[in-house]
Design a protein around this motif. Structure first.
Motif, PDB file in Angstrom:
ATOM      1  N   SER A   1      39.634  35.496   2.078  1.00 38.09           N
ATOM      2  CA  SER A   1      40.922  36.123   1.835  1.00 38.09           C
ATOM      3  C   SER A   1      41.842  35.927   3.024  1.00 38.09           C
ATOM      4  N   PHE A   2      43.135  35.866   2.752  1.00 36.70           N
ATOM      5  CA  PHE A   2      44.139  35.806   3.812  1.00 36.70           C
ATOM      6  C   PHE A   2      44.243  37.123   4.586  1.00 36.70           C
ATOM      7  N   GLU A   3      43.502  38.145   4.160  1.00 39.50           N
ATOM      8  CA  GLU A   3      43.542  39.446   4.830  1.00 39.50           C
ATOM      9  C   GLU A   3      42.316  39.686   5.706  1.00 39.50           C
ATOM     10  N   THR A   4      41.363  38.744   5.732  1.00 46.41           N
ATOM     11  CA  THR A   4      40.139  38.943   6.501  1.00 46.41           C
ATOM     12  C   THR A   4      39.930  37.780   7.463  1.00 46.41           C
ATOM     13  N   GLY A   5      38.729  37.759   8.088  1.00 46.53           N
ATOM     14  CA  GLY A   5      38.367  36.634   8.929  1.00 46.53           C
ATOM     15  C   GLY A   5      37.963  35.442   8.089  1.00 46.53           C
ATOM     16  N   LEU A   6      37.095  34.601   8.629  1.00 44.76           N
ATOM     17  CA  LEU A   6      36.697  33.373   7.958  1.00 44.76           C
ATOM     18  C   LEU A   6      35.400  33.556   7.181  1.00 44.76           C
ATOM     19  N   ASP A   7      35.271  32.820   6.090  1.00 49.23           N
ATOM     20  CA  ASP A   7      34.033  32.782   5.317  1.00 49.23           C
ATOM     21  C   ASP A   7      33.416  31.393   5.458  1.00 49.23           C
ATOM     22  N   MET A   8      32.122  31.306   5.210  1.00 51.91           N
ATOM     23  CA  MET A   8      31.454  30.020   5.314  1.00 51.91           C
ATOM     24  C   MET A   8      30.418  29.844   4.226  1.00 51.91           C
ATOM     25  N   LEU A   9      30.378  28.641   3.678  1.00 54.38           N
ATOM     26  CA  LEU A   9      29.299  28.219   2.799  1.00 54.38           C
ATOM     27  C   LEU A   9      28.628  27.023   3.464  1.00 54.38           C
ATOM     28  N   ALA A  10      27.314  27.115   3.665  1.00 52.30           N
ATOM     29  CA  ALA A  10      26.547  26.014   4.232  1.00 52.30           C
ATOM     30  C   ALA A  10      25.336  25.747   3.343  1.00 52.30           C
ATOM     31  N   LEU A  11      24.872  24.516   3.363  1.00 50.68           N
ATOM     32  CA  LEU A  11      23.682  24.133   2.620  1.00 50.68           C
ATOM     33  C   LEU A  11      22.627  23.629   3.588  1.00 50.68           C
ATOM     34  N   SER A  12      21.378  24.013   3.337  1.00 49.57           N
ATOM     35  CA  SER A  12      20.278  23.587   4.191  1.00 49.57           C
ATOM     36  C   SER A  12      19.510  22.406   3.610  1.00 49.57           C
ATOM     37  N   LYS A  13      19.895  21.969   2.418  1.00 51.99           N
ATOM     38  CA  LYS A  13      19.237  20.819   1.800  1.00 51.99           C
ATOM     39  C   LYS A  13      20.204  20.168   0.827  1.00 51.99           C
ATOM     40  N   LEU A  14      20.151  18.849   0.724  1.00 53.49           N
ATOM     41  CA  LEU A  14      21.078  18.140  -0.159  1.00 53.49           C
ATOM     42  C   LEU A  14      20.356  16.999  -0.861  1.00 53.49           C
ATOM     43  N   SER A  15      19.234  17.332  -1.474  1.00 56.27           N
ATOM     44  CA  SER A  15      18.526  16.339  -2.288  1.00 56.27           C
ATOM     45  C   SER A  15      19.295  16.122  -3.587  1.00 56.27           C
ATOM     46  N   MET A  16      18.836  15.180  -4.394  1.00 55.57           N
ATOM     47  CA  MET A  16      19.519  14.919  -5.663  1.00 55.57           C
ATOM     48  C   MET A  16      19.550  16.168  -6.531  1.00 55.57           C
ATOM     49  N   SER A  17      18.424  16.889  -6.603  1.00 55.88           N
ATOM     50  CA  SER A  17      18.373  18.071  -7.468  1.00 55.88           C
ATOM     51  C   SER A  17      19.235  19.202  -6.927  1.00 55.88           C
ATOM     52  N   THR A  18      19.171  19.459  -5.590  1.00 56.01           N
ATOM     53  CA  THR A  18      19.992  20.547  -5.043  1.00 56.01           C
ATOM     54  C   THR A  18      21.470  20.187  -5.085  1.00 56.01           C
ATOM     55  N   ALA A  19      21.814  18.923  -4.835  1.00 51.94           N
ATOM     56  CA  ALA A  19      23.216  18.511  -4.905  1.00 51.94           C
ATOM     57  C   ALA A  19      23.760  18.699  -6.312  1.00 51.94           C
ATOM     58  N   THR A  20      22.956  18.336  -7.309  1.00 52.03           N
ATOM     59  CA  THR A  20      23.392  18.518  -8.700  1.00 52.03           C
ATOM     60  C   THR A  20      23.579  19.993  -9.015  1.00 52.03           C
ATOM     61  N   ARG A  21      22.629  20.827  -8.545  1.00 51.60           N
ATOM     62  CA  ARG A  21      22.707  22.263  -8.814  1.00 51.60           C
ATOM     63  C   ARG A  21      23.955  22.881  -8.190  1.00 51.60           C
ATOM     64  N   TYR A  22      24.196  22.570  -6.911  1.00 51.37           N
ATOM     65  CA  TYR A  22      25.320  23.212  -6.232  1.00 51.37           C
ATOM     66  C   TYR A  22      26.657  22.620  -6.659  1.00 51.37           C
ATOM     67  N   ALA A  23      26.674  21.350  -7.023  1.00 46.59           N
ATOM     68  CA  ALA A  23      27.906  20.774  -7.569  1.00 46.59           C
ATOM     69  C   ALA A  23      28.271  21.447  -8.892  1.00 46.59           C
ATOM     70  N   THR A  24      27.259  21.676  -9.722  1.00 41.14           N
ATOM     71  CA  THR A  24      27.498  22.374 -10.990  1.00 41.14           C
ATOM     72  C   THR A  24      27.997  23.793 -10.737  1.00 41.14           C
ATOM     73  N   GLN A  25      27.394  24.482  -9.750  1.00 39.65           N
ATOM     74  CA  GLN A  25      27.836  25.839  -9.432  1.00 39.65           C
ATOM     75  C   GLN A  25      29.274  25.846  -8.909  1.00 39.65           C
TER      76      GLN A  25
END
Length: 322
Positions: free
Chosen positions: A238-262
């Motif tokens: 939000s423009f009213e708070t600090g910063l947010d972060m999304l990080a991934l600890s794995k990027l295999s074909m299956s996890t990439a497909t899952r998180y891209a879909t999400q």
């Protein structure tokens, strides 16, 4: 009211005729100086000049997110001071216009100009937070100048995608969503550290979070748009708070497909989640380190390779007319 209009003539969604109409509409309501940018960094120089000119009340950026970022960095070259610096406004002219849409403007420049003029008549504004990124003391990036960002920064995978897109644009390719999706696939196939990442997150008085593959830092939600579809990497940002972060600890074909879909099905209530997703909300100070140089981007602008970046979330940094 005296205003400076910074126009990017290369803005992808406005023609010269449209820009003339917008300029005429704005000039009918204020004493308007119009300057067309001529080189990379020119919009930043113009923002800095406006910040140092006590007679300028408003700076308007007509262009995409890159133009917005440059003007904001010029305005805040001596730090945030929303009560004394010129107010800021934006007329969207780029291919995505995340900042303009995130503050509530439509993606159509003529309609957005009408809303801007109404806001000026009604003295309507909001003060938004911004992110600040700098080289980390004690590292090889220590001397890298600090730079503000309005909606996002990325360290690793997504910055690599943006770098690839910029290379294609320099070769004459149009900036389209199809182009971005092709570069996402190419970046994924060429990513050497998908299984075990090299990024470490450090926060004051907290244990480090290690082996991250990629990290996205958000100052607002949505993170970006695919056409008219908003994409929420960090829905609570939000423009009213600090910063947010999304990080991934794995990027295999299956996890990439899952998180891209999400990501593609994300909503203001729910973003990417799962055991390989690390989400954090309302961060003020943190640092991302990498064991090897990684691509870095801010507001969709590829800034080369970095090994360490220190982030600060700054509340109430800029007054925006909207």
């Amino acid at each position: 009211m005296r205003a400076l209009l910074v126009v990017n003539p290369a803005a992808t969604t406005t023609s010269a005729r449209t820009r003339d109409v917008l300029i005429h509409a704005l000039a009918s309501e204020m004493k308007l100086e119009v300057v067309t940018t001529e080189y990379r960094g020119h919009a930043r120089d113009l923002g800095r000049r406006a910040a140092d000119d006590s007679d300028i009340d408003l700076v308007v950026a007509l262009g995409g997110d890159g133009t917005v970022n440059e003007v904001v960095n010029g305005l805040l070259h001596n730090g945030p001071d929303p009560e004394n610096l010129p107010n800021f406004a934006v007329v969207p002219g780029g291919s995505t216009n995340v900042f303009a849409r995130a503050v509530g403007l439509p993606n159509e420049p003529v309609e957005a100009t009408g809303i801007l003029l109404d806001a000026l008549r009604e003295e309507r504004s909001r003060v938004v937070s911004l992110g600040l990124a700098a080289g980390t003391p004690g590292t090889e990036d220590e001397g890298v100048p600090s730079r503000w960002f309005t909606f996002c920064a990325g360290f690793g995978f997504d910055a690599g995608v943006i770098g690839r897109v910029e290379q294609q644009r320099e070769r004459g390719k149009r900036s389209t969503h199809a182009l971005y999706l092709r570069q996402v696939a190419r970046q994924f196939l060429s990513e050497p550290h998908r299984g075990k990442g090299r990024i470490t997150l450090e926060r004051p008085d907290q244990d480090p979070v290690e082996n991250l593959v990629m990290s996205i830092v958000c100052n607002t939600a949505p993170w970006t748009y695919l056409g008219n579809r908003p994409v929420f990497a960090a829905p609570e940002a939000s423009f009213e708070t600090g910063l947010d972060m999304l990080a991934l600890s794995k990027l295999s074909m299956s996890t990439a497909t899952r998180y891209a879909t999400q990501l593609l099905t994300s909503t203001p209530e729910k973003g990417p989640h799962g055991k390989h997703a690390v989400s954090m909300h309302d961060l003020t100070d943190f640092t991302l380190h990498s064991k090897a140089p990684l691509p870095f981007q801010m507001d969709g602008d590829h800034l080369g390779l970095r090994t360490s970046v220190t982030f600060t979330g700054v509340r109430r940094a800029l007054r925006v007319i909207v």
